[in-house]
Design a protein around this motif. Structure first.
Motif, PDB file in Angstrom:
ATOM      1  N   GLU A 148       0.178  14.355   0.825  1.00 50.99           N
ATOM      2  CA  GLU A 148      -0.130  13.916   2.188  1.00 50.99           C
ATOM      3  C   GLU A 148       0.338  14.899   3.258  1.00 50.99           C
ATOM      4  N   GLN A 204      13.450   0.192   1.181  1.00 50.99           N
ATOM      5  CA  GLN A 204      12.666  -0.809   0.430  1.00 50.99           C
ATOM      6  C   GLN A 204      13.181  -0.895  -1.003  1.00 50.99           C
ATOM      7  N   ALA A 258       4.743  10.454   6.926  1.00 50.43           N
ATOM      8  CA  ALA A 258       5.249  10.392   5.552  1.00 50.43           C
ATOM      9  C   ALA A 258       6.502   9.516   5.515  1.00 50.43           C
ATOM     10  N   SER A 259       6.436   8.499   4.723  1.00 50.42           N
ATOM     11  CA  SER A 259       7.524   7.528   4.660  1.00 50.42           C
ATOM     12  C   SER A 259       8.667   8.049   3.782  1.00 50.42           C
ATOM     13  N   CYS A 281       0.850  -1.204   0.000  1.00 49.34           N
ATOM     14  CA  CYS A 281       0.000   0.000   0.000  1.00 49.34           C
ATOM     15  C   CYS A 281       0.881   1.249   0.000  1.00 49.34           C
ATOM     16  N   GLY A 282       0.342   2.327  -0.552  1.00 50.60           N
ATOM     17  CA  GLY A 282       0.976   3.650  -0.450  1.00 50.60           C
ATOM     18  C   GLY A 282       2.406   3.649  -0.958  1.00 50.60           C
ATOM     19  N   THR A 283       3.261   4.210  -0.142  1.00 51.89           N
ATOM     20  CA  THR A 283       4.668   4.321  -0.506  1.00 51.89           C
ATOM     21  C   THR A 283       5.304   2.952  -0.769  1.00 51.89           C
ATOM     22  N   ALA A 284       4.917   1.977   0.030  1.00 48.46           N
ATOM     23  CA  ALA A 284       5.489   0.635  -0.148  1.00 48.46           C
ATOM     24  C   ALA A 284       5.094   0.081  -1.525  1.00 48.46           C
ATOM     25  N   ILE A 296       5.326  -5.859   0.811  1.00 42.64           N
ATOM     26  CA  ILE A 296       6.238  -4.829   1.326  1.00 42.64           C
ATOM     27  C   ILE A 296       5.451  -3.979   2.309  1.00 42.64           C
ATOM     28  N   SER A 297       5.992  -3.804   3.507  1.00 41.35           N
ATOM     29  CA  SER A 297       5.292  -2.973   4.492  1.00 41.35           C
ATOM     30  C   SER A 297       6.277  -2.453   5.526  1.00 41.35           C
ATOM     31  N   GLN A 298       6.386  -1.154   5.628  1.00 42.87           N
ATOM     32  CA  GLN A 298       7.253  -0.571   6.657  1.00 42.87           C
ATOM     33  C   GLN A 298       6.851  -1.088   8.024  1.00 42.87           C
ATOM     34  N   SER A 299       5.575  -0.879   8.368  1.00 38.72           N
ATOM     35  CA  SER A 299       5.106  -1.212   9.720  1.00 38.72           C
ATOM     36  C   SER A 299       4.950  -2.708   9.920  1.00 38.72           C
ATOM     37  N   GLY A 300       4.646  -3.406   8.843  1.00 32.77           N
ATOM     38  CA  GLY A 300       4.362  -4.835   8.965  1.00 32.77           C
ATOM     39  C   GLY A 300       2.999  -5.094   9.590  1.00 32.77           C
ATOM     40  N   VAL A 351      -1.728   1.641   9.252  1.00 35.02           N
ATOM     41  CA  VAL A 351      -3.141   1.559   8.883  1.00 35.02           C
ATOM     42  C   VAL A 351      -3.644   0.143   9.176  1.00 35.02           C
ATOM     43  N   LYS A 379       3.829  12.138  -1.590  1.00 32.65           N
ATOM     44  CA  LYS A 379       4.496  12.859  -0.495  1.00 32.65           C
ATOM     45  C   LYS A 379       3.936  14.269  -0.396  1.00 32.65           C
TER      46      LYS A 379
END
Ligand code: M6R
Length: 634
Positions: free
Chosen positions: A514, A433, A425-426, A326-329, A372-376, A631, A511
């Motif tokens: 947001e 990534q 904002a990532s 999702c999103g940036t990922a 792919i997920s920053q937060s996981g 999210v 970016k």
């Protein structure tokens, strides 16, 4: 999304909760609240006997009365500071729970803020997630005489607990859980059982922190990192009873679950601003260091070699890779598609998780799902991971958070090692990534023999120095800041590019919108004349990415089209292409880099530009309106 914090122990719970909630602000929220246990108190007594002057007599005895213990709730729409103002002087107590709410059911308001209580006010609960069957439960509970004071889905949970409360909070929560569907992390306290906090989790993150004579509950590690580094990561369908000196973890039925303590390796400084005005700016500047961390250990004999990560077996007969995020990922996944197809010659499909999960996928049995997920913890990404596993597809997770749901549930994991990313904002998560995409592409290319050793060695060499190139771009900050100052008043912006430049344009536009709330559209430069060109007008800024040597002429034709209609064009171009970009109104120059690696450097000016646009417009950079860092709902 919502942040949860709980404390029980021999310290004062209130400042711990407030501090924890402030560390969770990055998750995004619109109201905050706290439930404070107030122990039984001696009531103020009038002396029984007074002398003639009205002074208390020393003889005689008073019947001492006690006020019942109770739970005080303070909650307020808006920022945490507004709730703290209402709270006033911090009371002393051993037990409290707190919450920052990101509205899903019901507007942001004092009444909808958590904690919620039962009718008696003796049970208090905070919740992250969505109770999907709340409407029916609410109707039933109202018929049974329960009074509801909010519009939230959450409130049904605390009334259900009240319904089943019979002297044991633990039993009541277990029973209530059997009636709810959806996602939740709940934390509950009761004025009649002040020695414990009860918590349960299904699809929303939760951790337990272990202190000396004190125990913490939180949605994420930054909330407690200053207090302890020993944590339990709570999994789905787990039920926790915490006391000041013990933690008991079971499943919802009460069967014990043995769990290892997870030692957090990063420290408070990593989760703090370190002299920068905002986390976003700090994280933009941390990119060179983060990239070095991602790269560490993955170069052997001058070649990219990921064999130590134990991922090779899932790629042995691979015909197709799905990349979902999702999103940036997702934008990193778009770059990943080009990189993997070009280098490893594997067919790749990249999709948005919230779309992919509802498609009727024709699964290729020889495929790998890469999430792919920053937060996981992103709900849609997790759902795709689970769907892939149900279909017998091996899942590789690319994530930043060790022990996150995605990391735990995937078959294999590559950590991005970006360090904690706090700003909504990532930035550094995205660049790490991207780096993982390159590392994987080059590793698979080597294993599969799809690139020549010379090509592999050249790209590995450039990747080894990519941190320095990013550092070089960071030195352009002042120039980019001036550009932002100049364009701060605009309403609309366009980001154009072809190929990999288009993928980066999408990230740049995301970016900007947001954090600065400026309308930003990313378009494939060649697609412009099929519709959106109609929107180009006098003075509209167009940020054009020009890093793909073989596509420069094509992109320049598109730039001429927008210029002819009055657009102001800012070129983000590689030094060697400067000449070709002469006609652009402004230029931000990037170091020369192999075109395939260009996204690693071209995204940086866009991050800086967005940051300063938001600053000049007075926006809350780290906590943009309506958004959450993690999210965890669909
Ligand atoms: O934690 P994740 O990487 O799964 O998050 C995905 C998106 O929510 C996230 O990248 C979002 O788009 C960022 N706010 C963008 O800066």
């Amino acid at each position: 999304m919502c942040g949860i914090m709980g404390y029980i122990g021999n310290g004062n719970a209130v400042p711990v909760i407030i501090d924890g909630l402030s560390k969770l602000e990055y998750r995004g929220y619109d109201s905050a609240g706290i439930a404070i246990y107030k122990p039984s108190q001696e009531k103020k007594q009038q002396p029984l006997l007074v002398d003639q002057k009205g002074e208390p007599e020393t003889s005689g005895s008073a019947i001492i009365e006690y006020e019942d213990a109770y739970i005080e709730i303070i909650k307020k729409k808006g920022r945490l500071t507004e709730m703290i103002e209402v709270l006033g002087e911090f009371p002393t107590t051993s037990l409290a729970i707190g919450h920052t709410r990101w509205a899903t059911h019901g507007v942001p308001s004092d009444a909808n803020a958590h904690p919620h209580t039962d009718c008696s006010g003796r049970i208090a609960l905070v919740h992250n997630g969505i109770i999907e069957n709340y409407a029916g439960l609410r109707k039933q509970l109202i018929l049974e005489g329960h009074d509801f004071v909010s519009e939230t889905d959450t409130e049904v949970m605390v009334h259900l607990i009240e319904k089943y409360y019979n002297g044991s909070l633990e039993e009541a929560v277990r029973k209530a859980l059997t009636y709810v569907h959806g996602s939740f992390a709940i934390v509950v306290i009761c004025a009649d059982e002040p020695d414990k906090i009860i918590a349960a989790k299904k699809a929303s993150p939760m951790i337990v922190g272990l202190g000396e004579g004190e125990t913490f509950l939180a949605s994420d590690i930054p909330a407690i990192i200053g207090k302890t580094k020993r944590v339990y990561i709570i999994e789905d369908d787990e039920f926790v009873v915490i006391k000041s000196d013990s933690v008991v973890i079971t499943d919802f039925e009460g069967n014990p679950i043995a769990k290892e303590i997870f030692e957090v390796t990063w420290d408070v400084e990593a989760a703090e601003k370190g002299g920068y005005e905002h986390f976003m700016l700090k994280e933009i500047h941390e990119q060179p260091t983060a990239l070095r961390e991602t790269l560490r250990g993955n170069i052997k004999n001058n070649m990219i070699d990921l064999s130590d990560l134990g991922i090779d077996d899932i790629f042995t007969d691979v015909e197709k890779i799905y990349i979902v995020a999702c999103g940036t990922a997702y934008h990193a996944g778009l770059v990943g598609r080009t990189v993997l197809e070009k280098l490893a010659r594997i067919s790749v499909e990249t999709d948005i998780a919230s779309e992919f999960r509802y498609r009727d996928i024709l699964w290729n049995p020889h495929s790998v799902m890469m999430v792919i997920s920053q937060s996981g913890e992103t709900a849609d990404t997790l759902a795709v991971l689970r769907e892939a596993k149900r279909n017998g597809i091996k899942v590789l997770a690319v994530t930043n958070v060790v022990g996150s749901s995605v990391a735990r549930e995937a078959d294999r994991v590559i950590y991005t090692h970006a360090g904690p990313e706090i700003a909504v904002a990532s930035t550094k998560a995205y660049s790490t990534q991207l780096l993982v995409m390159y590392l994987l592409g080059l590793h698979l290319a080597r294993v599969r023999g799809t690139c020549s050793p010379q090509e592999l060695a050249e790209l590995a060499e450039e990747i080894t120095h990519i941190d320095e190139l990013v550092e070089q771009v960071l030195t352009e900050e002042d120039k980019i800041k001036k550009l932002a100052e100049k364009y701060q008043g605009v309403q609309d912006t366009f980001f154009l590019g072809r190929g990999l430049d288009y993928a980066v344009a999408m990230e740049g536009a995301l970016k900007l919108k947001e954090i600065s709330y400026i309308h930003a559209e990313a378009y494939a430069a060649g697609e412009l004349k099929h519709g959106p060109l109609a929107l180009i007008d006098e003075g509209v800024p167009v940020l054009a990415l020009i890093t793909q040597d073989n596509l420069v002429e094509k992109t320049m034709s598109n730039i001429k089209e927008v210029k002819a209609r009055g657009a102001v064009v800012v070129a983000i171009c590689k030094e060697n292409l400067q000449e070709a970009c002469q006609e652009c109104d402004e230029q931000i120059l990037l170091p020369n880099v192999n075109p395939i690696l260009a996204p690693m450097v071209s995204v940086v000016p866009l991050q800086i530009f967005s940051y300063y646009m938001a600053i000049f417009r007075g926006a809350d950079v780290d906590k943009p309106r309506n958004l959450a860092k993690s999210v965890t709902v669909e």
